[in-house]
Enzyme design. Structure first.
Site, mmCIF file in Angstrom:
data_model
loop_
_atom_site.group_PDB
_atom_site.id
_atom_site.type_symbol
_atom_site.label_atom_id
_atom_site.label_comp_id
_atom_site.label_asym_id
_atom_site.label_seq_id
_atom_site.Cartn_x
_atom_site.Cartn_y
_atom_site.Cartn_z
ATOM 1 N N CYS A 30 48.353 -79.398 -59.924
ATOM 2 C CA CYS A 30 48.807 -79.569 -58.539
ATOM 3 C C CYS A 30 47.621 -79.727 -57.583
ATOM 4 O O CYS A 30 46.830 -78.797 -57.408
ATOM 5 C CB CYS A 30 49.655 -78.362 -58.138
ATOM 6 S SG CYS A 30 50.070 -78.280 -56.389
ATOM 7 N N CYS A 33 47.691 -77.246 -54.691
ATOM 8 C CA CYS A 33 47.276 -75.914 -55.137
ATOM 9 C C CYS A 33 45.752 -75.821 -55.190
ATOM 10 O O CYS A 33 45.165 -74.829 -54.747
ATOM 11 C CB CYS A 33 47.850 -75.601 -56.517
ATOM 12 S SG CYS A 33 49.648 -75.606 -56.598
#
Length: 106
Positions: A30, A33
């Site tokens: 991600c 993230c």
């Protein structure tokens, strides 16, 4: 300091604390993230009376199911086994605001 939660026992211990515990639900691929992680790590150094955790959603599915997260990145705030707040997204200012609100830091 951020502690990786690797099983249900560690998750239950983390959320049972009488002080604020923040749990970051993430996956390695991600990009949001990865962008937010340095800020999250910095918050763990600033707010030393808050416990910071992370859960790789691909590795600990029973914890993910128990927490009931929806999107990544997702942050959940707990005290005494109770969910006290949630944040989904990649806005570090909003995340810090919620950390402060749930920890009563001004």
């Amino acid at each position: 300091m951020i502690t990786e939660i690797e099983n249900m026992e560690a998750f239950n211990e983390a959320i049972s604390k009488p002080t604020c515990s923040v749990v970051d639900f993430y996956v390695n691929w991600c990009s949001l993230c990865k962008t937010l992680h340095p800020k999250y790590e910095n918050f763990s150094k600033i707010y030393t009376n808050v416990s910071f955790y992370q859960v790789d959603v691909n590795e600990v599915s029973d914890v993910v199911y128990m927490a009931g997260f929806i999107n990544i990145p997702s942050f959940k705030f707990y005290k005494n086994n109770k969910l006290i707040g949630e944040f989904q997204g990649d806005d570090p200012e909003e995340l810090e605001k919620i950390i402060k609100e749930n920890n009563k830091i001004n």
